[in-house]
Scaffold this motif. Structure first.
Motif, PDB file in Angstrom:
ATOM      1  N   ALA A   1       0.961  -1.170  -0.120  1.00 15.62           N
ATOM      2  CA  ALA A   1      -0.156  -0.007   0.042  1.00 15.62           C
ATOM      3  C   ALA A   1       0.816   1.213  -0.004  1.00 15.62           C
ATOM      4  CB  ALA A   1      -0.967   0.076   1.152  1.00 15.62           C
TER       5      ALA A   1
ATOM      6  N   LEU B   1       1.613   4.681   0.615  1.00 16.18           N
ATOM      7  CA  LEU B   1       0.790   5.549   1.891  1.00 16.18           C
ATOM      8  C   LEU B   1       1.513   7.096   2.201  1.00 16.18           C
ATOM      9  CD1 LEU B   1       0.349   2.939   4.611  1.00 16.18           C
ATOM     10  CD2 LEU B   1      -1.292   3.176   2.680  1.00 16.18           C
TER      11      LEU B   1
ATOM     12  N   LEU C   1      -7.086  -1.511   5.863  1.00 17.76           N
ATOM     13  CA  LEU C   1      -7.346  -0.842   4.610  1.00 17.76           C
ATOM     14  C   LEU C   1      -8.947  -0.738   4.223  1.00 17.76           C
ATOM     15  CD1 LEU C   1      -4.874  -2.835   2.270  1.00 17.76           C
ATOM     16  CD2 LEU C   1      -4.420  -0.615   3.247  1.00 17.76           C
TER      17      LEU C   1
ATOM     18  N   VAL D   1      -4.230   6.258   0.452  1.00 21.17           N
ATOM     19  CA  VAL D   1      -3.824   5.038  -0.360  1.00 21.17           C
ATOM     20  C   VAL D   1      -3.464   5.388  -1.647  1.00 21.17           C
ATOM     21  CG1 VAL D   1      -3.863   2.715  -1.083  1.00 21.17           C
ATOM     22  CG2 VAL D   1      -4.614   3.165   1.108  1.00 21.17           C
TER      23      VAL D   1
END
Length: 194
Positions: free
Chosen positions: A40, A42, A162, A177
């Motif tokens: 992910a 981020l 998530l 994200v």
């Protein structure tokens, strides 16, 4: 299963479109990476979602140590090191992963919560609590997935969840994200990891 994250804390006036453009340009390169459950990409932005900092902080959940080591030592990670310097790479042993009720939806937000494992607690009980928390998070509306992992060197548990919407009810640091590479997410072992 292994969890990994590094954080690049950037100046307060840093133009975060630089990070957005970087992820847009190279994020797809890990979409087929062997051994990677998911990465992910981020970010946190100062003043957004109560963040005190600008930060790029990708989170990885690895299926294999070979995939992780290939990423770190095989050249892919070197590009980030060349551009930003070598960050500390945090590493946790996987305790649990659960697909969420919205597993098929795109992830928009991630929530990370780190907490120390208190001295004197029964370790088995503390780890079972962490596993249950991953399951609780995954069962919430809008959850795409949830993981729990532990760093036994520093005795820290991390939960990363998530979400498919901007206002999850999970507590912790909120990240946006930018991209989710998930070549082997369907191979991540579900539930407790021992």
């Amino acid at each position: 299963m292994h969890a990994m994250q590094y954080e690049l804390t950037l100046p307060a006036d840093y133009d975060m479109t630089v990070i957005r453009d970087r992820v847009s340009r190279i994020g797809h390169l890990l979409d087929t990476w062997d051994g990677l459950g998911f990465k992910a990409y981020l970010i946190r932005e100062r003043g957004v979602d109560a963040s005190p900092v600008n930060q790029y902080a990708p989170f990885y959940l690895w299926n294999t140590t070979q995939g992780m080591n290939s990423f770190l030592w095989g050249g892919a990670f070197q590009g980030l090191v060349n551009d930003f310097g070598r960050p500390v790479v945090q590493h946790w042993t996987g305790l649990a992963y659960e697909e969420g009720r919205s597993a098929g939806s795109p992830a928009r937000v991630a929530v990370r919560r780190r907490r120390p494992v208190a001295e004197g607690v029964e370790l088995a009980e503390a780890m079972e609590d962490a596993v249950r928390e991953a399951g609780r998070l995954a069962a919430m509306d809008g959850a795409v997935g949830a993981a729990a992992a532990v760093d036994p060197r520093h005795w820290e548990v991390v939960h990363v969840s998530l979400w498919d919407h901007d206002s999850p009810k999970a507590s912790g640091e909120v990240f946006r994200v930018l991209h989710l590479s998930q070549p082997e997410r369907d191979r991540l072992p579900l539930g407790r990891q021992w």
